[in-house]
Design a protein around this motif. Structure first.
Motif, PDB file in Angstrom:
ATOM      1  N   GLU A   1      65.351 -20.414  83.334  1.00  0.00           N
ATOM      2  CA  GLU A   1      64.451 -19.292  83.066  1.00  0.00           C
ATOM      3  C   GLU A   1      65.174 -18.163  82.349  1.00  0.00           C
ATOM      4  O   GLU A   1      64.634 -17.554  81.414  1.00  0.00           O
ATOM      5  N   ILE A   2      66.395 -17.889  82.766  1.00  0.00           N
ATOM      6  CA  ILE A   2      67.198 -16.853  82.096  1.00  0.00           C
ATOM      7  C   ILE A   2      67.496 -17.261  80.662  1.00  0.00           C
ATOM      8  O   ILE A   2      67.355 -16.459  79.725  1.00  0.00           O
ATOM      9  N   ASP A   3      67.888 -18.518  80.460  1.00  0.00           N
ATOM     10  CA  ASP A   3      68.212 -18.993  79.111  1.00  0.00           C
ATOM     11  C   ASP A   3      67.005 -18.869  78.178  1.00  0.00           C
ATOM     12  O   ASP A   3      67.142 -18.436  77.025  1.00  0.00           O
ATOM     13  N   ASN A   4      65.844 -19.255  78.665  1.00  0.00           N
ATOM     14  CA  ASN A   4      64.638 -19.176  77.834  1.00  0.00           C
ATOM     15  C   ASN A   4      64.277 -17.733  77.517  1.00  0.00           C
ATOM     16  O   ASN A   4      63.920 -17.399  76.373  1.00  0.00           O
ATOM     17  N   ARG A   5      64.378 -16.872  78.508  1.00  0.00           N
ATOM     18  CA  ARG A   5      64.089 -15.451  78.296  1.00  0.00           C
ATOM     19  C   ARG A   5      65.060 -14.837  77.292  1.00  0.00           C
ATOM     20  O   ARG A   5      64.652 -14.081  76.394  1.00  0.00           O
ATOM     21  N   GLU A   6      66.346 -15.171  77.427  1.00  0.00           N
ATOM     22  CA  GLU A   6      67.354 -14.606  76.529  1.00  0.00           C
ATOM     23  C   GLU A   6      67.213 -15.148  75.104  1.00  0.00           C
ATOM     24  O   GLU A   6      67.479 -14.426  74.135  1.00  0.00           O
TER      25      GLU A   6
ATOM     26  N   LYS B   1      60.964  -9.443  89.115  1.00  0.00           N
ATOM     27  CA  LYS B   1      61.389 -10.627  88.370  1.00  0.00           C
ATOM     28  C   LYS B   1      60.948 -10.588  86.908  1.00  0.00           C
ATOM     29  O   LYS B   1      61.529 -11.261  86.059  1.00  0.00           O
ATOM     30  N   ALA B   2      59.931  -9.793  86.632  1.00  0.00           N
ATOM     31  CA  ALA B   2      59.439  -9.681  85.261  1.00  0.00           C
ATOM     32  C   ALA B   2      60.349  -8.829  84.375  1.00  0.00           C
ATOM     33  O   ALA B   2      60.199  -8.831  83.152  1.00  0.00           O
ATOM     34  N   GLY B   3      61.294  -8.135  84.972  1.00  0.00           N
ATOM     35  CA  GLY B   3      62.205  -7.281  84.211  1.00  0.00           C
ATOM     36  C   GLY B   3      62.985  -8.050  83.166  1.00  0.00           C
ATOM     37  O   GLY B   3      63.410  -9.188  83.400  1.00  0.00           O
ATOM     38  N   ALA B   4      63.214  -7.426  82.037  1.00  0.00           N
ATOM     39  CA  ALA B   4      63.864  -8.101  80.910  1.00  0.00           C
ATOM     40  C   ALA B   4      65.303  -8.501  81.198  1.00  0.00           C
ATOM     41  O   ALA B   4      65.853  -9.370  80.519  1.00  0.00           O
ATOM     42  N   ASN B   5      65.913  -7.880  82.203  1.00  0.00           N
ATOM     43  CA  ASN B   5      67.308  -8.201  82.528  1.00  0.00           C
ATOM     44  C   ASN B   5      67.494  -8.617  83.986  1.00  0.00           C
ATOM     45  O   ASN B   5      68.627  -8.648  84.473  1.00  0.00           O
TER      46      ASN B   5
ATOM     47  N   PRO C   1      60.630 -16.320  83.796  1.00  0.00           N
ATOM     48  CA  PRO C   1      60.805 -15.753  85.141  1.00  0.00           C
ATOM     49  C   PRO C   1      59.510 -15.560  85.925  1.00  0.00           C
ATOM     50  O   PRO C   1      59.486 -15.703  87.143  1.00  0.00           O
ATOM     51  N   THR C   2      58.425 -15.187  85.232  1.00  0.00           N
ATOM     52  CA  THR C   2      57.130 -14.965  85.885  1.00  0.00           C
ATOM     53  C   THR C   2      56.042 -15.371  84.908  1.00  0.00           C
ATOM     54  O   THR C   2      56.296 -15.641  83.730  1.00  0.00           O
ATOM     55  N   GLY C   3      54.810 -15.327  85.381  1.00  0.00           N
ATOM     56  CA  GLY C   3      53.692 -15.437  84.473  1.00  0.00           C
ATOM     57  C   GLY C   3      53.453 -14.115  83.762  1.00  0.00           C
ATOM     58  O   GLY C   3      54.076 -13.096  84.066  1.00  0.00           O
TER      59      GLY C   3
ATOM     60  N   MET D   1      63.697 -12.479  68.766  1.00  0.00           N
ATOM     61  CA  MET D   1      62.845 -11.331  68.440  1.00  0.00           C
ATOM     62  C   MET D   1      63.674 -10.156  67.925  1.00  0.00           C
ATOM     63  O   MET D   1      63.294  -9.491  66.949  1.00  0.00           O
ATOM     64  N   ALA D   2      64.810  -9.899  68.544  1.00  0.00           N
ATOM     65  CA  ALA D   2      65.678  -8.800  68.101  1.00  0.00           C
ATOM     66  C   ALA D   2      66.170  -9.020  66.675  1.00  0.00           C
ATOM     67  O   ALA D   2      66.303  -8.066  65.903  1.00  0.00           O
ATOM     68  N   ALA D   3      66.423 -10.271  66.328  1.00  0.00           N
ATOM     69  CA  ALA D   3      66.922 -10.591  64.982  1.00  0.00           C
ATOM     70  C   ALA D   3      65.892 -10.302  63.897  1.00  0.00           C
ATOM     71  O   ALA D   3      66.243 -10.187  62.722  1.00  0.00           O
ATOM     72  N   HIS D   4      64.635 -10.162  64.303  1.00  0.00           N
ATOM     73  CA  HIS D   4      63.567  -9.950  63.316  1.00  0.00           C
ATOM     74  C   HIS D   4      62.821  -8.636  63.524  1.00  0.00           C
ATOM     75  O   HIS D   4      61.694  -8.480  63.060  1.00  0.00           O
ATOM     76  N   GLY D   5      63.464  -7.689  64.222  1.00  0.00           N
ATOM     77  CA  GLY D   5      62.921  -6.342  64.261  1.00  0.00           C
ATOM     78  C   GLY D   5      62.062  -5.983  65.445  1.00  0.00           C
ATOM     79  O   GLY D   5      61.273  -5.028  65.373  1.00  0.00           O
ATOM     80  N   PHE D   6      62.239  -6.689  66.565  1.00  0.00           N
ATOM     81  CA  PHE D   6      61.459  -6.389  67.769  1.00  0.00           C
ATOM     82  C   PHE D   6      62.402  -6.095  68.935  1.00  0.00           C
ATOM     83  O   PHE D   6      63.505  -6.617  69.001  1.00  0.00           O
ATOM     84  N   ARG D   7      61.894  -5.310  69.878  1.00  0.00           N
ATOM     85  CA  ARG D   7      62.681  -4.972  71.068  1.00  0.00           C
ATOM     86  C   ARG D   7      61.851  -5.168  72.327  1.00  0.00           C
ATOM     87  O   ARG D   7      60.717  -4.690  72.420  1.00  0.00           O
ATOM     88  N   VAL D   8      62.409  -5.865  73.289  1.00  0.00           N
ATOM     89  CA  VAL D   8      61.725  -6.087  74.557  1.00  0.00           C
ATOM     90  C   VAL D   8      61.722  -4.801  75.370  1.00  0.00           C
ATOM     91  O   VAL D   8      62.628  -3.968  75.225  1.00  0.00           O
ATOM     92  N   ILE D   9      60.690  -4.602  76.217  1.00  0.00           N
ATOM     93  CA  ILE D   9      60.716  -3.442  77.106  1.00  0.00           C
ATOM     94  C   ILE D   9      61.316  -3.844  78.445  1.00  0.00           C
ATOM     95  O   ILE D   9      61.304  -5.020  78.817  1.00  0.00           O
ATOM     96  N   ALA D  10      61.826  -2.879  79.165  1.00  0.00           N
ATOM     97  CA  ALA D  10      62.644  -3.158  80.344  1.00  0.00           C
ATOM     98  C   ALA D  10      61.904  -3.857  81.467  1.00  0.00           C
ATOM     99  O   ALA D  10      62.487  -4.670  82.185  1.00  0.00           O
ATOM    100  N   THR D  11      60.630  -3.573  81.647  1.00  0.00           N
ATOM    101  CA  THR D  11      59.911  -4.070  82.826  1.00  0.00           C
ATOM    102  C   THR D  11      59.124  -5.350  82.598  1.00  0.00           C
ATOM    103  O   THR D  11      58.609  -5.933  83.548  1.00  0.00           O
TER     104      THR D  11
END
Length: 227
Positions: A182-187, A170-174, A161-163, A193-203
Motif C-alpha cells: 500500500e505504501i509503495d503504490n501510494r508513493e 491512514k488516509a494521510g499522504a505520509n 491505504p484506504t478507500g 504526479m509530482a513529476a507532472h506538476g501536482f502535489r498531494v495534500i497531507a490528509t
C-alpha cells in the motif's frame, strides 16, 4: 501576454461583480457562468474541459453522482469530470507515464461547484477533510483531482491505504503504519504526479492539487452549463 490580460480581467471582475447571497464568502470571489464565459473569451486556454474527451482511456468513478460517498446521497446530477485545460494536459502526461508501467488512472472527482462545497461543510465541518467555504476548494477552481491507480490488464484498483473519502489517519499522504504494498503504490502515485506538476495534500492520499491553482478563481457553475 494572455495571462497578463486574464489577470487584469480578474481584477476588474473582483471589484465589479454584483453582490450575491453566499453565506460564507463575498460573491466577488466566486465566478458565475456569465463571468466565467467572459473570462474564457479573454483567455480560452484556461477553460474547463471534460477530462475523458482529452484522455479517452481514463476511468471515471464519480462518487458524488451516486450515494457512495461520505454524504450518503447524490450530490451531482451528472457523472462527469472537468478541470482547467492546463490541468488536463498535465494529467494527460501523467496518464502516458503510467501507461509505460501498465497502469492507468481512475478519477473520483475533479471540478466541483462552490455550492457543493458549502453543502459538504455544513454537514461535516471538519476542515481536515472538507474545504472551508470561506476560502473555497481547489476543486472549485478546477485545479484538483481525486484519483487512484488501476492495473490496465485487470482494470482493478491497486491496493491503497484506504478507500476514497476516508476520514481516518491512514488516509494521510505520509502515514507509515501500513502494509508495504500500500505504501509503495501510494508513493508511486505521489512521485508520478509530482513529476507532472501536482502535489498531494497531507490528509488525503487521493487528492492532488495542480501547482498553478492560485491563478484560477473559484467557480459555481453546474456541470450541465459547462460547454
Amino acid at each position: 501576454m494572455k495571462h497578463l490580460i486574464t489577470c487584469l480581467f480578474l481584477v476588474i471582475f473582483y471589484h465589479s461583480a454584483p453582490a450575491q447571497h453566499y453565506k460564507y464568502i463575498d460573491s466577488s470571489k466566486v465566478m458565475d457562468l456569465k463571468s466565467y464565459q467572459q473570462q474564457i473569451k479573454v483567455d480560452p486556454d484556461i477553460r474547463l474541459v471534460e477530462i475523458n474527451k482529452y484522455i479517452p482511456g481514463i476511468v471515471l468513478d464519480i462518487r458524488y453522482a451516486t450515494a457512495n460517498n461520505f454524504m450518503h446521497r447524490k450530490m451531482y446530477q451528472q457523472a462527469r469530470a472537468f478541470a482547467r485545460l492546463p490541468v488536463v494536459l498535465a494529467l494527460k502526461e501523467v496518464e502516458a507515464d503510467l501507461k509505460t508501467r501498465g497502469l492507468g488512472i481512475k478519477i473520483y472527482d475533479a471540478y466541483r461547484p462552490y455550492a457543493v462545497t458549502v453543502k459538504f461543510y455544513e454537514e461535516t465541518p471538519d476542515t481536515n477533510y472538507v474545504a472551508d467555504p470561506r476560502k473555497g476548494s481547489k476543486h472549485n477552481r478546477g485545479c484538483a483531482i481525486d484519483m487512484s491507480l488501476i492495473d490496465l490488464k485487470t482494470g482493478k484498483e491497486l491496493d491503497m491505504p484506504t478507500g476514497f473519502d476516508s476520514f481516518s489517519k491512514k488516509a494521510g499522504a505520509n502515514y507509515a503504519d501500513l502494509p508495504k504494498q500500500e505504501i509503495d503504490n501510494r508513493e508511486l502515485l505521489k512521485s508520478v504526479m509530482a513529476a507532472h506538476g501536482f502535489r498531494v495534500i497531507a490528509t488525503e492520499w487521493w487528492h492532488y492539487d495542480f501547482n498553478g491553482w492560485a491563478n484560477y478563481p473559484l467557480l459555481d457553475i453546474p456541470f450541465s452549463e459547462i460547454q
